[in-house]
Scaffold this motif. Structure first.
Motif, PDB file in Angstrom:
ATOM      1  N   GLU A 166       1.234   5.148 -16.631  1.00  0.00           N
ATOM      2  CA  GLU A 166       0.452   4.808 -15.449  1.00  0.00           C
ATOM      3  C   GLU A 166       0.415   3.300 -15.232  1.00  0.00           C
ATOM      4  N   ARG A 167       0.244   2.562 -16.341  1.00  0.00           N
ATOM      5  CA  ARG A 167       0.254   1.105 -16.214  1.00  0.00           C
ATOM      6  C   ARG A 167       1.597   0.617 -15.708  1.00  0.00           C
ATOM      7  N   LYS A 168       2.655   1.219 -16.198  1.00  0.00           N
ATOM      8  CA  LYS A 168       4.004   0.828 -15.776  1.00  0.00           C
ATOM      9  C   LYS A 168       4.184   1.065 -14.282  1.00  0.00           C
ATOM     10  N   LYS A 169       3.712   2.255 -13.803  1.00  0.00           N
ATOM     11  CA  LYS A 169       3.852   2.572 -12.387  1.00  0.00           C
ATOM     12  C   LYS A 169       3.033   1.631 -11.519  1.00  0.00           C
ATOM     13  N   SER A 170       1.868   1.211 -12.034  1.00  0.00           N
ATOM     14  CA  SER A 170       0.992   0.356 -11.235  1.00  0.00           C
ATOM     15  C   SER A 170       1.613  -1.018 -10.991  1.00  0.00           C
ATOM     16  N   ARG A 171       2.583  -1.377 -11.822  1.00  0.00           N
ATOM     17  CA  ARG A 171       3.221  -2.682 -11.651  1.00  0.00           C
ATOM     18  C   ARG A 171       4.410  -2.636 -10.704  1.00  0.00           C
ATOM     19  N   VAL A 172       4.763  -1.477 -10.247  1.00  0.00           N
ATOM     20  CA  VAL A 172       5.871  -1.364  -9.294  1.00  0.00           C
ATOM     21  C   VAL A 172       5.477  -2.032  -7.980  1.00  0.00           C
ATOM     22  N   GLN A 224      11.517   8.203  -0.480  1.00  0.00           N
ATOM     23  CA  GLN A 224      12.012   8.800  -1.720  1.00  0.00           C
ATOM     24  C   GLN A 224      11.973   7.778  -2.849  1.00  0.00           C
ATOM     25  N   ALA A 225      12.307   6.525  -2.536  1.00  0.00           N
ATOM     26  CA  ALA A 225      12.255   5.460  -3.548  1.00  0.00           C
ATOM     27  C   ALA A 225      10.834   5.261  -4.046  1.00  0.00           C
ATOM     28  N   MET A 226       9.867   5.346  -3.134  1.00  0.00           N
ATOM     29  CA  MET A 226       8.458   5.229  -3.539  1.00  0.00           C
ATOM     30  C   MET A 226       8.080   6.336  -4.502  1.00  0.00           C
ATOM     31  N   ARG A 227       8.554   7.546  -4.219  1.00  0.00           N
ATOM     32  CA  ARG A 227       8.242   8.671  -5.104  1.00  0.00           C
ATOM     33  C   ARG A 227       8.947   8.510  -6.443  1.00  0.00           C
ATOM     34  N   ASP A 228      10.218   8.087  -6.400  1.00  0.00           N
ATOM     35  CA  ASP A 228      10.991   7.925  -7.634  1.00  0.00           C
ATOM     36  C   ASP A 228      10.356   6.901  -8.568  1.00  0.00           C
ATOM     37  N   LEU A 229       9.868   5.811  -7.989  1.00  0.00           N
ATOM     38  CA  LEU A 229       9.329   4.715  -8.798  1.00  0.00           C
ATOM     39  C   LEU A 229       7.834   4.852  -9.063  1.00  0.00           C
ATOM     40  N   GLY A 230       7.195   5.786  -8.371  1.00  0.00           N
ATOM     41  CA  GLY A 230       5.759   5.949  -8.543  1.00  0.00           C
ATOM     42  C   GLY A 230       4.970   4.820  -7.905  1.00  0.00           C
ATOM     43  N   TYR A 231       5.482   4.306  -6.785  1.00  0.00           N
ATOM     44  CA  TYR A 231       4.814   3.192  -6.108  1.00  0.00           C
ATOM     45  C   TYR A 231       3.469   3.654  -5.533  1.00  0.00           C
ATOM     46  N   VAL A 232       2.426   2.837  -5.777  1.00  0.00           N
ATOM     47  CA  VAL A 232       1.089   3.121  -5.254  1.00  0.00           C
ATOM     48  C   VAL A 232       0.656   1.965  -4.368  1.00  0.00           C
ATOM     49  N   TYR A 233       0.339   2.273  -3.114  1.00  0.00           N
ATOM     50  CA  TYR A 233      -0.105   1.239  -2.179  1.00  0.00           C
ATOM     51  C   TYR A 233      -1.541   0.836  -2.505  1.00  0.00           C
ATOM     52  N   ASN A 234      -1.755  -0.455  -2.777  1.00  0.00           N
ATOM     53  CA  ASN A 234      -3.076  -0.961  -3.148  1.00  0.00           C
ATOM     54  C   ASN A 234      -3.868  -1.283  -1.883  1.00  0.00           C
ATOM     55  N   ILE A 235      -4.685  -0.331  -1.447  1.00  0.00           N
ATOM     56  CA  ILE A 235      -5.441  -0.518  -0.209  1.00  0.00           C
ATOM     57  C   ILE A 235      -6.437  -1.660  -0.351  1.00  0.00           C
ATOM     58  N   GLY A 236      -7.037  -1.782  -1.532  1.00  0.00           N
ATOM     59  CA  GLY A 236      -8.005  -2.854  -1.752  1.00  0.00           C
ATOM     60  C   GLY A 236      -7.374  -4.215  -1.580  1.00  0.00           C
ATOM     61  N   ALA A 237      -6.186  -4.398  -2.170  1.00  0.00           N
ATOM     62  CA  ALA A 237      -5.493  -5.681  -2.040  1.00  0.00           C
ATOM     63  C   ALA A 237      -5.109  -5.926  -0.594  1.00  0.00           C
TER      64      ALA A 237
END
Length: 340
Positions: free
Chosen positions: A5-11, A47-60
């Motif tokens: 999860e930490r790894k994905k959060s850095r994508v 698809q790239a977002m799903r592959d990499l587990g990208y999460v959009y940071n709404i707060g940021a």
């Protein structure tokens, strides 16, 4: 939080763009559901977002919407009057919006520029107008895109993936060469100055192309010292050439100031013994006697253009990269005559 999860959060969005083989700007458009992106490209990015587990940071994202009302401006040399005129144009436009300009001098050093950019990020500036230091790596444009900080390049460019405002240096060189050729000059030198960067290369290439278009030798290219105080004492370089020039086009007004002093010290009269053309045409060129013929690049106008582009970029981050090139104009005064 697990390691995965930490790894994905850095994508980052830049990671997504690279994975999908698109620009970061395109990935950003997909994220914002822009209709400007085609369905095939949209699918690839999603698809790239799903592959990499990208999460959009709404707060940021919400934090980025908040404005500090501060605009950063980083230039390579605050002692050069040209940049004073550029900054007056920037401040004229920025001041009308109620924002203030935070000015910094990189000294044309990449390391100091990196520090200044980091400090401006820490201060939460709304955007930056940057004249890139010499040797700035093109990869900086990707870093800036990843930061999400609006930046407009001015006078010099490292990448056309970011907004850019400059001058048509090649046209300016052509105007200078054409004018000297019309007076009968064939042995024209180019007095270069400073480190190699995009504006330097465009002026040198413009001089060579203009000379070749007139079937003239573009080989009298002389590099003068970086310090203004050393240019006058290096004037002898003009006469140490295998072919002695009858006219000189200067890289900028600092070279013209130095050579005018050096030629005076040599007992030579500008316009009679040697013709001299400056470049940039800042206000203090009027103080030279005889009055200096010079190519105007319009630094105040360039500053105004850069400020407007930055304000537009802040208001609409999804705009495609823009490139604005200011026309040049040759101002004929008294420093050129026919060859003796």
């Amino acid at each position: 939080m697990s390691f995965d999860e930490r790894k994905k959060s850095r994508v980052t969005l830049l990671d997504v763009a690279r994975h999908a083989n698109v620009s970061r700007a395109t990935a950003s458009l997909v994220l914002r559901k822009s209709p400007l992106v085609g369905s095939e490209t949209r699918s690839r990015v999603e698809q790239a977002m799903r592959d990499l587990g990208y999460v959009y940071n709404i707060g940021a994202a919400r934090l980025r919407v908040e404005r500090s009302q501060i605009i950063g401006a980083i230039v390579p040399n605050l002692t050069n009057p040209f940049f004073a005129e550029l900054l007056s144009g920037i401040e004229e436009v920025i001041g009308e919006t109620g924002k203030v300009v935070l000015l910094a001098n990189s000294g044309d050093k990449v390391e100091r520029q990196a520090t200044l950019l980091q400090r401006m990020r820490e201060h939460g500036v709304d955007g930056v107008i940057l004249c890139p230091a010499a040797d700035t790596p093109p990869a900086l444009s990707e870093e800036i895109a990843d930061w999400g900080m609006p930046v407009v390049q001015v006078l010099r460019h490292i990448s056309f993936d970011m907004d850019y405002v400059g001058a048509d240096y090649a046209a300016g060189m052509r105007q200078a060469v054409d004018y000297l050729a019309s007076l009968g000059h064939e042995k024209i030198a180019f007095a270069a100055h400073g480190p190699v960067q995009s504006a330097y290369q465009e002026r040198v290439d413009g001089f060579r192309d203009a000379m070749l278009s007139k079937a003239l030798d573009p080989g009298i290219l002389i590099h003068f010292p970086a310090q203004l105080g050393e240019i006058a004492s290096a004037t002898h370089l003009l006469f140490d050439q295998a072919t002695r020039p009858t006219a000189v086009i200067c890289f900028n007004h600092l070279v013209a100031l130095g050579l005018s002093a050096g030629l005076h010290d040599c007992g030579l009269t500008i316009g009679r013994d040697l013709s001299l053309i400056g470049f940039d045409d800042v206000a203090d060129e009027e103080a030279i006697r005889p009055k200096l013929t010079s190519v105007s690049t319009g630094p105040v106008t360039i500053g105004e253009m850069a400020a407007r582009l930055l304000l537009e970029r802040i208001a609409n981050p999804d705009l495609p990269p823009r490139r604005v090139v200011n026309d040049t104009a040759l101002h004929v005064r008294e420093s050129c005559g026919r060859p003796m």
